[in-house]
Write a protein that holds these residues in place. Structure first.
Motif, PDB file in Angstrom:
ATOM      1  N   LEU A 211       0.829  -1.212   0.000  1.00  0.00           N
ATOM      2  CA  LEU A 211       0.000   0.000   0.000  1.00  0.00           C
ATOM      3  C   LEU A 211       0.859   1.257   0.000  1.00  0.00           C
ATOM      4  CD1 LEU A 211      -2.819  -1.035   2.522  1.00  0.00           C
ATOM      5  CD2 LEU A 211      -2.954  -0.895   0.028  1.00  0.00           C
ATOM      6  N   THR A 212       1.960   1.221   0.769  1.00  0.00           N
ATOM      7  CA  THR A 212       2.870   2.373   0.755  1.00  0.00           C
ATOM      8  C   THR A 212       3.467   2.578  -0.635  1.00  0.00           C
ATOM      9  OG1 THR A 212       3.426   1.961   3.074  1.00  0.00           O
ATOM     10  CG2 THR A 212       4.932   3.341   1.810  1.00  0.00           C
ATOM     11  N   ARG A 312      15.262   0.610   0.344  1.00  0.00           N
ATOM     12  CA  ARG A 312      14.574   0.947  -0.921  1.00  0.00           C
ATOM     13  C   ARG A 312      13.628   2.125  -0.756  1.00  0.00           C
ATOM     14  NH1 ARG A 312      10.077   0.468  -3.545  1.00  0.00           N
ATOM     15  NH2 ARG A 312       8.988  -0.355  -1.717  1.00  0.00           N
ATOM     16  N   ARG A 313      12.974   2.184   0.421  1.00  0.00           N
ATOM     17  CA  ARG A 313      11.951   3.206   0.610  1.00  0.00           C
ATOM     18  C   ARG A 313      12.489   4.523   1.143  1.00  0.00           C
ATOM     19  NH1 ARG A 313       7.661   0.304   4.338  1.00  0.00           N
ATOM     20  NH2 ARG A 313       6.927   2.470   4.484  1.00  0.00           N
ATOM     21  N   HIS A 314      13.561   4.481   1.960  1.00  0.00           N
ATOM     22  CA  HIS A 314      13.937   5.696   2.685  1.00  0.00           C
ATOM     23  C   HIS A 314      15.340   6.212   2.388  1.00  0.00           C
ATOM     24  CE1 HIS A 314      10.318   4.974   4.978  1.00  0.00           C
ATOM     25  NE2 HIS A 314      10.775   3.816   5.451  1.00  0.00           N
ATOM     26  N   GLY A 341      20.800   8.747   5.144  1.00  0.00           N
ATOM     27  CA  GLY A 341      20.979   8.557   6.582  1.00  0.00           C
ATOM     28  C   GLY A 341      19.935   9.308   7.395  1.00  0.00           C
ATOM     29  N   PHE A 342      20.053   9.222   8.709  1.00  0.00           N
ATOM     30  CA  PHE A 342      19.100   9.908   9.580  1.00  0.00           C
ATOM     31  C   PHE A 342      19.668   9.920  10.996  1.00  0.00           C
ATOM     32  CE2 PHE A 342      18.110   5.436   9.341  1.00  0.00           C
ATOM     33  CZ  PHE A 342      17.940   5.058  10.666  1.00  0.00           C
ATOM     34  N   SER A 343      19.044  10.708  11.839  1.00  0.00           N
ATOM     35  CA  SER A 343      19.430  10.757  13.249  1.00  0.00           C
ATOM     36  C   SER A 343      18.627   9.710  14.015  1.00  0.00           C
ATOM     37  CB  SER A 343      19.163  12.151  13.820  1.00  0.00           C
ATOM     38  OG  SER A 343      19.416  12.153  15.221  1.00  0.00           O
ATOM     39  N   LEU A 344      19.327   8.914  14.808  1.00  0.00           N
ATOM     40  CA  LEU A 344      18.647   7.853  15.550  1.00  0.00           C
ATOM     41  C   LEU A 344      17.621   8.411  16.527  1.00  0.00           C
ATOM     42  CD1 LEU A 344      21.646   5.464  16.338  1.00  0.00           C
ATOM     43  CD2 LEU A 344      20.013   5.337  14.453  1.00  0.00           C
ATOM     44  N   GLY A 353       8.468  -0.890  11.790  1.00  0.00           N
ATOM     45  CA  GLY A 353       9.441  -1.400  10.843  1.00  0.00           C
ATOM     46  C   GLY A 353      10.669  -2.012  11.462  1.00  0.00           C
ATOM     47  N   PHE A 354      11.462  -1.221  12.179  1.00  0.00           N
ATOM     48  CA  PHE A 354      12.702  -1.746  12.740  1.00  0.00           C
ATOM     49  C   PHE A 354      12.483  -2.384  14.102  1.00  0.00           C
ATOM     50  CE2 PHE A 354      16.792  -1.439  14.917  1.00  0.00           C
ATOM     51  CZ  PHE A 354      17.621  -2.017  13.965  1.00  0.00           C
TER      52      PHE A 354
END
Length: 387
Positions: A211-212, A312-314, A341-344, A353-354
């Motif tokens: 769906l996403t 794949r998505r982010h 990347g991102f900040s935890l 998800g994770f």
């Protein structure tokens, strides 16, 4: 409760048999001492002792009231026989024998005579008869002798033990049943929660991912691959509606076989092909010749697929690297990308998800996951499972 009652009755009968036989042997040995009773009396009493012993043995394996009645008749007959002609000239050894028989052998029958009113009446008859017969064997005019008191004490102890055990076992059985019921309720709640979490992971890894993808117009995914994934999700929902429990599959080819161990290399390629169709090129490094138990392999590959789905998505890239290493106790997969990347600290704790599809899934099989990322420096995830 019926099983507890059966075991209680069996214990009572066994106890009565053991105590009765032991007292019977002691009583017979006292009478067998030369000079205690005439030889004719001893020879006449021996068959009664044998009948008493046989009834006690049968009492230990049968709940019929006939055996305690026959045992009591045989015991009282011995008390009468030893004292005939009731002239009060009973020796000390004979008195000891009678006390042992009345306060031990016959009194042991009280253990199995407390379960109902008819049995209690039989118990009272035996108590009165044995006490009176022992009192007749004691010379003197006192109200109650020490020998009779000993007989009464034997009956009281046996009856009290039987009553205590009869009252305690049902109470203990009810407590055990309550504990068992609470344990079953807790286990059912745990199983329900585990099924709920498994269902949430399953939907997250399949239907919600599709769906996403549709919400983003399927960017980077071939229409045929998107159509095939939607069809797989439709079959999954149909199974759930019909009450089935489908096995999660990270690719159309992957399925955990019900065997003790499976080779990791047989499934890595299928995961690579799946993400290749969806626009993510996966480069594999390291070994794929690792044998894992099927449940561990299941969790390992599903967690790995979820990590690649996040890339794949982010991540904003079209390629990722997976490195497989192993030692004597652990198999590891390191998933890396050179994405944004991102900040935890910015991860929403409510996202499945994770936290659930990766960390939670690996913990269930004794593994763990570690996440490393920072803005502009890509992301690395290390997955570990036991061999």
């Amino acid at each position: 409760m019926e099983q507890f009652a059966h075991e209680r009755d069996r214990l009572l009968r066994s106890t009565a048999r053991g105590l009765g036989l032991a007292s019977l042997v002691v009583s017979l040995l006292c009478l067998a001492v030369p000079g205690v009773v005439p030889l004719g009396t001893l020879l006449t009493a021996i068959p009664l002792f044998a009948v008493f012993a046989f009834c006690l043995v049968r009492l230990g394996s049968s709940g019929s009231v006939i055996w305690p009645i026959l045992s009591m008749v045989a015991g009282l007959s011995i008390l009468v026989l030893v004292q005939v002609p009731f002239d009060g000239d009973t020796t000390v050894a004979a008195g000891t024998s009678l006390v042992t028989l009345a306060g031990g052998g016959i009194a042991a029958l009280a253990i199995v005579l407390t379960g109902s009113l008819p049995r209690i009446l039989i118990l009272a008859t035996g108590l009165v008869a044995s006490t009176v017969l022992v009192e007749l064997a004691v010379p003197g005019a006192r109200l109650i002798s020490s020998q009779s008191a000993t007989v009464l004490l034997g009956w009281a102890l046996c009856a009290t033990f039987a009553y205590w055990l009869s009252a305690t076992v049902p109470r203990a059985a009810r407590q055990i049943y309550s504990i068992g019921r609470a344990h079953r309720a807790e286990r059912q709640a745990s199983e329900t929660e585990a099924q709920r979490r498994q269902g949430a992971r399953l939907l997250h890894d399949t239907v919600l991912a599709t769906l996403t993808l549709l919400a983003h117009s399927g960017v980077g995914v071939a229409p045929a691959a998107l159509q095939q994934q939607a069809g797989d999700d439709a079959r999954l929902l149909r199974q759930l509606r019909l009450g089935g429990t489908p096995v999660p599959q990270p690719s159309e080819h992957f399925n955990v076989e019900p065997v003790e161990e499976s080779a990791l290399g047989h499934t890595l390629e299928s995961v690579k092909q799946r993400f290749g169709r969806m626009g993510l090129e996966v480069s594999w490094h390291g070994t794929g010749q690792v044998l894992l138990p099927s449940d561990v392999l299941d969790a390992f590959l599903l967690a790995l697929a979820e990590c690649l789905e996040n890339v794949r998505r982010h991540a904003g890239v079209t390629d990722a690297h997976v490195t497989i290493t192993d030692d004597e106790t652990t198999v590891r997969a390191m998933v890396t990308d050179a994405g944004i990347g991102f900040s935890l600290d910015d991860i929403d704790s409510a996202r499945l998800g994770f936290k659930d599809s990766v960390v939670g899934r690996l913990k269930e099989v004794g593994g763990n996951a570690r996440l490393f990322s920072s803005p502009g420096a890509g992301t690395t995830v290390v997955l570990e499972v036991p061999r």
